[in-house]
Design an enzyme around this catalytic site. Structure first.
Site, PDB file in Angstrom:
ATOM      1  N   SER A   1      33.744  49.417  37.182  1.00 45.93           N
ATOM      2  CA  SER A   1      35.093  49.612  36.465  1.00 45.93           C
ATOM      3  C   SER A   1      35.369  50.403  36.440  1.00 45.93           C
ATOM      4  CB  SER A   1      34.593  48.087  35.507  1.00 45.93           C
ATOM      5  OG  SER A   1      35.623  48.004  34.739  1.00 45.93           O
TER       6      SER A   1
ATOM      7  N   HIS B   1      35.815  39.925  38.722  1.00 45.67           N
ATOM      8  CA  HIS B   1      35.040  41.837  37.938  1.00 45.67           C
ATOM      9  C   HIS B   1      33.705  41.537  38.119  1.00 45.67           C
ATOM     10  CE1 HIS B   1      36.280  45.241  36.799  1.00 45.67           C
ATOM     11  NE2 HIS B   1      35.693  45.048  35.665  1.00 45.67           N
TER      12      HIS B   1
ATOM     13  N   ASP C   1      39.514  39.498  41.197  1.00 46.15           N
ATOM     14  CA  ASP C   1      39.367  40.456  40.127  1.00 46.15           C
ATOM     15  C   ASP C   1      40.369  40.070  39.307  1.00 46.15           C
ATOM     16  OD1 ASP C   1      38.578  42.437  37.562  1.00 46.15           O
ATOM     17  OD2 ASP C   1      37.858  43.605  39.399  1.00 46.15           O
TER      18      ASP C   1
END
Length: 228
Positions: A120, A208, A174
């Site tokens: 991320s 995610h 995600d």
């Protein structure tokens, strides 16, 4: 550079011959990814590998109600196209990654035996490092990564890692860093920046997060790009 804040896992056997630097995401810490060292050390191929999991500073994150949490740069709004972005914070953290790489070089690790990765926020920094690091290394890993400060990166970039392998894994479900943003990052780094060995793999149903298939791909990537 001894003040660099990180969770560090030494090699099972000396001397250290390779290094993996893996940068966490928003609200996490280096310890959140330290499991990866234990996982990899089950494989004898990683007996001489040193692991470094940097810790982000605590800052007030605007998009989360100004709540203080570990973050590599501020986030002002949750949007695929935010109207404001923390350019100074991103560049500062990019320099932190550079310093971690230099730390490993100074300790005797061949730059070609260093891999920089992240998840991320950390993945965004890993990708940006691929075009800004002042030394050629072994590879870059982006898990759920995205591209930001593109105009600045075009001005900052060099071609030292233009042929360095990059692995980008992304889930098609995600909700935080959309697959669209993942594809946008790939386009920027391959078309605009000219990275020639950029591989992106999409994992169906993954949010995610990560999944066993992605981790397996990362392990294969690391083993193929380090002198193990």
């Amino acid at each position: 550079m001894s003040g660099l804040n990180a969770v560090r896992v030494g090699p099972l056997r000396q001397p250290a011959k390779q290094a993996l630097i893996f940068v966490h995401g928003l609200g996490d810490s280096g310890s959140g990814w330290s499991f990866f060292a234990e996982f990899l050390q089950r494989d004898p191929a990683f007996a001489h590998t040193r692991f470094v999991f940097p810790n982000a500073p605590i800052m007030n994150v605007a998009a989360n109600g100004n709540y203080p949490m570990p973050s590599w740069f501020n986030i002002y709004e949750w949007s695929d196209n935010p109207s404001k972005f923390d350019v100074p914070g991103f560049v500062n953290s990019l320099n932190v990654v550079k310093n971690f790489v230099q730390e490993q070089i100074d300790s005797g690790i061949d730059p070609q035996n260093i891999v920089v990765g992240g998840f991320s926020q950390g993945a965004a920094l890993a990708l940006a490092s691929a075009v800004t690091l002042p030394v050629k290394i072994g590879g870059f890993i982006s898990l759920s990564g995205f591209s930001r400060i593109n105009a600045q990166l075009v001005e900052m970039k060099n071609n030292l890692n233009i042929d360095t392998p990059v692995f980008h894994g992304h889930g098609d479900q995600d909700p935080v860093i959309s697959l669209k943003l993942g594809y946008s990052a790939k386009e920027f780094y391959t078309v605009v920046c000219g990275l020639r060995k950029y591989t992106m793999k999409v994992y169906p149903g993954m949010a995610h997060s990560t999944c066993p298939e992605e981790i397996d791909a990362v392990v294969r990537f690391i083993k193929s790009n380090l002198n193990l």
